[in-house]
Scaffold this motif. Sequence first.
Motif, PDB file in Angstrom:
ATOM      1  N   THR A   1       0.855  -1.190   0.000  1.00 28.78           N
ATOM      2  CA  THR A   1       0.000   0.000   0.000  1.00 28.78           C
ATOM      3  C   THR A   1       0.888   1.235   0.000  1.00 28.78           C
ATOM      4  O   THR A   1       1.789   1.357   0.816  1.00 28.78           O
ATOM      5  N   ARG A   2       0.616   2.152  -0.924  1.00 28.58           N
ATOM      6  CA  ARG A   2       1.373   3.394  -1.046  1.00 28.58           C
ATOM      7  C   ARG A   2       0.548   4.499  -0.390  1.00 28.58           C
ATOM      8  O   ARG A   2      -0.455   4.931  -0.933  1.00 28.58           O
ATOM      9  N   PRO A   3       0.951   4.966   0.797  1.00 24.28           N
ATOM     10  CA  PRO A   3       0.143   5.987   1.471  1.00 24.28           C
ATOM     11  C   PRO A   3       0.208   7.335   0.758  1.00 24.28           C
ATOM     12  O   PRO A   3       1.224   7.685   0.162  1.00 24.28           O
ATOM     13  N   LEU A   4      -0.891   8.068   0.805  1.00 21.14           N
ATOM     14  CA  LEU A   4      -0.957   9.415   0.249  1.00 21.14           C
ATOM     15  C   LEU A   4      -0.275  10.348   1.247  1.00 21.14           C
ATOM     16  O   LEU A   4      -0.720  10.482   2.380  1.00 21.14           O
ATOM     17  N   LYS A   5       0.816  10.952   0.833  1.00 19.18           N
ATOM     18  CA  LYS A   5       1.592  11.792   1.739  1.00 19.18           C
ATOM     19  C   LYS A   5       0.772  12.988   2.227  1.00 19.18           C
ATOM     20  O   LYS A   5      -0.055  13.526   1.506  1.00 19.18           O
ATOM     21  N   ASP A   6       1.034  13.409   3.467  1.00 18.66           N
ATOM     22  CA  ASP A   6       0.300  14.524   4.069  1.00 18.66           C
ATOM     23  C   ASP A   6       0.341  15.780   3.189  1.00 18.66           C
ATOM     24  O   ASP A   6      -0.665  16.454   3.010  1.00 18.66           O
ATOM     25  N   MET A   7       1.529  16.091   2.638  1.00 19.30           N
ATOM     26  CA  MET A   7       1.673  17.299   1.829  1.00 19.30           C
ATOM     27  C   MET A   7       0.791  17.236   0.574  1.00 19.30           C
ATOM     28  O   MET A   7       0.155  18.222   0.205  1.00 19.30           O
ATOM     29  N   VAL A   8       0.725  16.073  -0.054  1.00 19.88           N
ATOM     30  CA  VAL A   8      -0.093  15.913  -1.256  1.00 19.88           C
ATOM     31  C   VAL A   8      -1.571  16.025  -0.886  1.00 19.88           C
ATOM     32  O   VAL A   8      -2.347  16.719  -1.557  1.00 19.88           O
TER      33      VAL A   8
ATOM     34  N   PRO B   1      -2.949   1.502  -7.617  1.00 21.92           N
ATOM     35  CA  PRO B   1      -1.491   1.330  -7.695  1.00 21.92           C
ATOM     36  C   PRO B   1      -0.970   1.961  -8.989  1.00 21.92           C
ATOM     37  O   PRO B   1      -1.634   1.912 -10.024  1.00 21.92           O
ATOM     38  N   PHE B   2       0.209   2.561  -8.915  1.00 20.71           N
ATOM     39  CA  PHE B   2       0.766   3.241 -10.085  1.00 20.71           C
ATOM     40  C   PHE B   2       0.913   2.307 -11.289  1.00 20.71           C
ATOM     41  O   PHE B   2       0.845   2.745 -12.420  1.00 20.71           O
ATOM     42  N   LYS B   3       1.099   1.007 -11.044  1.00 20.06           N
ATOM     43  CA  LYS B   3       1.284   0.071 -12.165  1.00 20.06           C
ATOM     44  C   LYS B   3      -0.024  -0.212 -12.923  1.00 20.06           C
ATOM     45  O   LYS B   3       0.009  -0.720 -14.029  1.00 20.06           O
TER      46      LYS B   3
ATOM     47  N   LYS C   1       3.777  10.609 -11.828  1.00 22.01           N
ATOM     48  CA  LYS C   1       3.950  11.795 -12.681  1.00 22.01           C
ATOM     49  C   LYS C   1       4.396  11.448 -14.097  1.00 22.01           C
ATOM     50  O   LYS C   1       4.181  12.230 -15.018  1.00 22.01           O
ATOM     51  N   THR C   2       4.975  10.268 -14.293  1.00 22.58           N
ATOM     52  CA  THR C   2       5.428   9.891 -15.633  1.00 22.58           C
ATOM     53  C   THR C   2       4.358   9.159 -16.442  1.00 22.58           C
ATOM     54  O   THR C   2       4.553   8.905 -17.624  1.00 22.58           O
TER      55      THR C   2
ATOM     56  N   SER D   1       4.141  12.134  -7.567  1.00 17.99           N
ATOM     57  CA  SER D   1       2.690  12.083  -7.732  1.00 17.99           C
ATOM     58  C   SER D   1       2.183  13.114  -8.725  1.00 17.99           C
ATOM     59  O   SER D   1       2.653  14.259  -8.744  1.00 17.99           O
ATOM     60  N   LYS D   2       1.211  12.689  -9.524  1.00 15.22           N
ATOM     61  CA  LYS D   2       0.466  13.607 -10.389  1.00 15.22           C
ATOM     62  C   LYS D   2      -0.989  13.533  -9.942  1.00 15.22           C
ATOM     63  O   LYS D   2      -1.554  12.451  -9.834  1.00 15.22           O
TER      64      LYS D   2
END
Length: 189
Positions: free
Chosen positions: A21-28, A128-130, A159-160, A180-181
């Motif tokens: 699991t990729r957590p959503l960062k606080d800043m984002v 997931p980004f994939k 972002k890519t 992140s995008k």
Amino acid sequence: MRIISGDLRGSALYITKDKTTRPLKDMVRESIFNLLIHSNKISFQLARSNVLDLYAGTGSFGLECLSRHAKNVYFVENEKSAFKILKKNIEKLKLGKKTKIFFNDAFSIIRKKSISQSKFNLIFCDPPFKNTNIETLIELIFNRNLLNKNGIIILHRNKTAKEKLPNFFKIIDERVYGMSKIIFGRFLY
């Protein structure tokens, strides 16, 4: 990880220890809410809104919505350890009456009648980004008529990533934060 603003500001959230699991960062997360609330392009009212959090992980986005007075949040997660933590976070914050949680993949749950009879003001998609089937996901949300007429869809992607999005999905704003995008969009009806 914590709740950034609202009634539950500062509340710590449980997170998973595994790397699936990729957590959503606080800043984002904070940037997303600043744009939702303050951007003239987006013009969105979060208070009393119905939110669908797809690929919810441990629930940080949807729980932040509830802290900021969303009416309710439907969480969808199909990774076992993240789902357990999601339930723990909801219990810890005593938000059970304002939430529905589904242990299933996003495509299956959208096709089920239990969710397709609901309309949402905000849909957050953080696969997931994939995952490369974003166009199919957006088409399914559109075909099931899940988004209110003036509703917003937010996509969290790498972002890519070069996403192919349907013609009826209008991008309102797009921002990049680190890897992140974030894409904010509406349906053209």
